[in-house]
Scaffold this active site. Structure first.
Site, short mmCIF file in Angstrom:
data_model
loop_
_atom_site.label_atom_id
_atom_site.label_comp_id
_atom_site.label_asym_id
_atom_site.label_seq_id
_atom_site.Cartn_x
_atom_site.Cartn_y
_atom_site.Cartn_z
N ARG A 36 0.83 -1.22 0.00
CA ARG A 36 0.00 0.00 0.00
C ARG A 36 0.86 1.26 0.00
NH1 ARG A 36 -5.06 -1.07 4.10
NH2 ARG A 36 -6.46 -1.93 2.52
N LYS A 201 -16.21 -17.54 4.55
CA LYS A 201 -17.61 -17.39 4.92
C LYS A 201 -18.53 -16.90 3.80
CE LYS A 201 -17.87 -15.60 9.36
NZ LYS A 201 -17.53 -14.36 10.08
N GLY A 357 -7.84 -8.83 0.66
CA GLY A 357 -6.61 -9.15 1.37
C GLY A 357 -5.97 -10.49 1.05
N GLY A 380 -11.91 -4.37 1.95
CA GLY A 380 -13.32 -4.02 2.15
C GLY A 380 -13.84 -3.04 1.11
C1 3PG Z 1 -8.51 -1.60 5.48
O1 3PG Z 1 -7.41 -2.11 5.61
O2 3PG Z 1 -9.55 -2.27 5.38
C2 3PG Z 1 -8.59 -0.11 5.36
O3 3PG Z 1 -7.36 0.47 5.63
C3 3PG Z 1 -9.67 0.44 6.24
O4 3PG Z 1 -9.44 0.08 7.58
P1 3PG Z 1 -10.64 -0.32 8.51
O5 3PG Z 1 -11.23 -1.61 8.00
O6 3PG Z 1 -10.08 -0.44 9.89
O7 3PG Z 1 -11.66 0.80 8.41
MG MG Z 2 -10.97 -3.34 6.70
#
Ligand code: 3PG
Ligand code: MG
Length: 398
Positions: A36, A201, A357, A380
């Site tokens: 990132r 899931k 991820g 997300g």
């Molecule tokens: C992530 O890694 O999902 C983003 O940086 C956002 O972080 P968060 O899920 O803690 O809001």
């Molecule tokens: Mg997150």
């Protein structure tokens, strides 16, 4: 909004929201995955090269009660300096207040200021207006390059935008690239379009599958979530992962797919294990006939062929979530086989986007990152984009 590449930053102080939410080693605070950070370097470099200065702001982790050492962005300073080719980084150990104001004011063209973790203030996640306004005073141009956080309607990602006139707010290069590749899959889709959805899931992936039913030709389902679908179809799944309360959801999704003419593909066979461990005894079995005491931890050899054939004939590929427990050597073959198929298809002209991820970690681990069209920095955020939601971080700039 302005276009980043057309903007001349000479003499400007650009306030850049980045997503430096990177994993750190718990003991040494060394960065264990800097993708990132690397991804946003071109944005920072362009600002500096133009003769502007960059004020970087980010969150790190989820601190609950104000400042804490393990979530301090100071741990990132040496590596950031290295990534920027030795550029000096000024660090402000509070993201607002006197020190931050003075550091921003004194910042010279070509210099970088990194602010301390925004989430040390509760106001950040609450989207507090006064907090956003204080931040906004630090720069005269707002650049949002934090695609990974674009699904959060926070002070620094969304609320802050209105304190800048449209001509002085814009996406950074990373955000532009992320949005362009997501749109290519979602709106400029070349068919056939296959979505490969994995992970543990079903409950995490219902909305994305529902939305993809409107767009995809094929949906491949792998990973732990496949067994909930198997069981819903009447299969015997032994001790495999199953969300009992999602069996009906799985059936509903399959029925909807059927009506819309979208093919949902489940793995024909699985690599099974007698326990969830790297040194488990392993065997292979049809995914709908797994003996008691055994669990599916990867897709099997037939499933690899089955899925690879679909990927091969696709022109657009979206991949979110691994096919098995790829962190353990015995259960990584399926994810590797899919990565290979995606890479081959990309070489033959398909557009492939990998996000989320775990699938990104897998693609990096197996050395496929530069063999797919685009690897997203969003987890997300990417998921919510493909659920069909408007991302606040994008909407605010527009
Ligand atoms: C992530 O890694 O999902 C983003 O940086 C956002 O972080 P968060 O899920 O803690 O809001
Ligand atoms: Mg997150």
């Amino acid at each position: 909004m302005s276009k980043f590449s057309d903007y001349n930053f000479a003499g400007h102080k650009a306030l850049v929201r980045v997503d430096f939410n990177v994993p750190l080693d718990k003991k040494t605070f060394a960065i264990t995955d800097d993708n990132r950070m690397k991804a946003t370097i071109p944005t920072i470099k362009k600002i500096l090269k133009d003769g502007g200065s960059a004020i970087l702001m980010s969150h790190l982790g989820r601190p609950k009660d104000g400042p804490e050492d393990k979530s301090s962005l100071k741990h990132l300073v040496p590596h950031l300096k290295e990534l920027l080719g030795g550029t000096n980084i000024v660090f402000a150990d509070d993201c607002i207040g006197e020190q931050a104001n003075a550091s921003a004011k004194n910042l010279q063209p070509g210099e970088v200021l990194l602010l301390e973790n925004l989430r040390f203030y509760k106001e950040e996640e609450k989207g507090d207006e006064a907090f956003a306004e204080k931040l906004s005073k630090l720069g005269d141009v707002y650049v949002n390059d934090a695609f990974g956080t674009a699904h959060r309607a926070h002070a620094s990602t969304a609320v802050i935008a209105k304190f800048f006139p449209p001509a002085n707010r814009m996406f950074g290069l990373l955000m532009e690239a992320e949005v362009a590749s997501a749109e290519k899959v979602m709106h400029e889709t070349q068919k056939p379009f296959v979505a490969i959805i994995g992970g543990a899931k079903v409950s995490d992936k219902i909305l994305i599958i529902e939305n993809l039913l409107e767009r995809a030709t094929d949906i491949i389902i792998g990973g732990g979530m496949a067994y909930t679908f198997m069981k819903a179809n009447g299969g015997k799944i032994g001790n495999s992962l199953c969300e009992e309360d999602r069996l009906q959801t799985a059936l509903d999704l399959m029925e909807k797919a059927n009506k819309k003419g979208v093919c949902i593909h489940l793995p024909a066979d699985s690599i099974i294990a007698d326990k969830f461990a790297a040194d488990a005894n392993t065997s292979a079995a049809p995914s709908n006939n797994i003996p008691d005491g055994w669990m599916g931890l990867d897709i099997g050899a037939s499933a690899c062929d089955q899925f690879s054939n679909i990927i091969k004939k696709s022109k657009t590929i979206l991949w979110n979530g691994p096919m098995g427990v790829f962190e353990m050597a015995n259960f990584q073959h399926g994810t590797k086989a899919i990565a290979t198929a995606v890479a081959n298809s990309t070489q033959n002209g398909a557009f492939s986007l990998v996000g989320g991820g775990d699938s990104v970690a897998a693609v990096n681990q197996f050395g496929f990152a530069d063999k797919v069209s685009y690897v997203s920095t969003g987890g997300g955020a990417l998921l919510e984009y493909f659920e069909g939601k408007e991302l606040p971080g994008i909407a605010a700039i527009k």
